[in-house]
Write an enzyme that holds these catalytic residues in place. Structure first.
Site, PDB file in Angstrom:
ATOM      1  N   ASP A 184      -1.931  -0.044  -5.037  1.00  0.00           N
ATOM      2  CA  ASP A 184      -2.998  -0.138  -5.348  1.00  0.00           C
ATOM      3  C   ASP A 184      -2.996   0.063  -7.141  1.00  0.00           C
ATOM      4  O   ASP A 184      -2.538   1.031  -7.327  1.00  0.00           O
ATOM      5  CB  ASP A 184      -3.844   0.442  -4.697  1.00  0.00           C
ATOM      6  CG  ASP A 184      -5.330   0.547  -5.328  1.00  0.00           C
ATOM      7  OD1 ASP A 184      -6.125  -0.372  -4.974  1.00  0.00           O
ATOM      8  OD2 ASP A 184      -5.692   1.179  -6.106  1.00  0.00           O
ATOM      9  N   LEU A 185      -3.570  -0.789  -7.655  1.00  0.00           N
ATOM     10  CA  LEU A 185      -3.422  -0.675  -9.279  1.00  0.00           C
ATOM     11  C   LEU A 185      -4.186   0.357  -9.650  1.00  0.00           C
ATOM     12  O   LEU A 185      -3.678   1.352 -10.576  1.00  0.00           O
ATOM     13  CB  LEU A 185      -3.762  -1.958  -9.618  1.00  0.00           C
ATOM     14  CG  LEU A 185      -3.927  -1.985 -11.299  1.00  0.00           C
ATOM     15  CD1 LEU A 185      -2.539  -1.951 -11.720  1.00  0.00           C
ATOM     16  CD2 LEU A 185      -4.604  -3.240 -11.880  1.00  0.00           C
TER      17      LEU A 185
END
Length: 282
Positions: A196-197
């Protein structure tokens, strides 16, 4: 007079007390998770208490997992893929209007997809042809494996089984989407997505503020797993294995730690609150 390390740690722990109103607003399990995390990292007190966590607010009625709610969560996740939150909500609203004010069940969509005209009406809501294919896959999954997935979703401690099952059986649902469903659809507390960024960006800030921790995790690493995130001039991208090891420090409450990382990745409290509300409601 210079304070000892023990005195500093004692002061940090005394400061890391959750306010009574914050405790009263959230579920017991979430408060237990926060206390556990703060015992390891007292400096998180300010970011935790900056604003309430909507997903973990104390509910009037006990949380209940149903096939309908699970189907709705997964459907909305598919609809929202690769578009803005505003656009996703608009499409979802049109689908709800098409089905007389409620999001359709998998049984209703099964019937709708049998009729070409009705399928085109779903397309007319803004759902792309590819996403209609994904929704058909999701519908078939629920229709064909109804009893199996109902039992699986209600069991605890089987997070990886759920992830594998969703990814293998539903077109358009990848590992990240499956993990987000575990969080919002099943309210699992020990989910962590290094891919997840926001989590990676928040962890980057955490490492920059805690170089000794980064040094410790680097010394203990047994395998280097490169990050899939692109190099960025605004923040340093760390290898996946370091981000994962950082998350492991907060098991069995890695979900809550990931929410903290999301908060660390932002700079505005209002943005934090809006992003979390959007994430919970998708």
């Amino acid at each position: 007079m210079k304070r000892t390390r023990e005195e500093v740690e004692k002061e940090d722990k005394e400061r890391a007390q959750l306010p009574d109103e914050f405790v009263a607003a959230h579920s017991d399990e979430f408060i237990k998770a926060c206390d556990f995390i703060l015992s390891k990292e007292p400096s998180f007190i300010d970011i935790i208490t900056a604003t309430n966590f909507e997903l973990f607010l104390r509910e009037a009625a006990p949380f209940e997992i149903t096939l309908k709610s699970a189907f709705t969560k997964l459907s909305c996740a598919i609809i929202a893929q690769q578009i803005s939150g505003k656009a996703g909500n608009s499409i979802k609203g049109r689908v709800i209007d098409l089905f007389d004010g409620t999001f359709p069940t998998y049984q209703q969509l099964k019937e709708a997809f049998k009729n070409d005209k009705r399928k085109q009406e779903v397309r007319g809501c803004g759902v792309s042809a590819r996403k209609v294919t994904y929704l058909e896959s999701l519908v078939n999954y629920f229709v064909e494996k109804e009893d199996e997935i109902d039992k699986m979703f209600k069991e605890t401690g089987n997070d990886q089984e759920v992830i594998d099952h969703l990814v293998e059986n539903i077109k358009g649902v990848g590992v990240w989407s499956a993990k987000m469903f575990l969080i919002t659809g099943l309210k699992r507390y020990d989910v962590f997505a290094s891919e997840d960024l926001g989590a990676a960006r928040g962890c980057s800030r955490y490492f920059s503020e805690n170089p000794e921790l980064l040094k410790e995790l680097t010394a203990k690493r047994t395998e280097v797993i490169k990050s899939k995130h692109k190099k960025n001039s605004n923040w340093k991208v760390y290898d996946d294995d370091l981000v994962i090891s950082c998350g492991d420090r907060f098991a069995p409450y890695r979900t809550v730690f990931m929410f903290i990382l999301w908060r660390l990745s932002a700079t505005n409290v209002e943005v934090i609150a809006n992003n979390e509300r959007q994430f919970v409601r998708d």
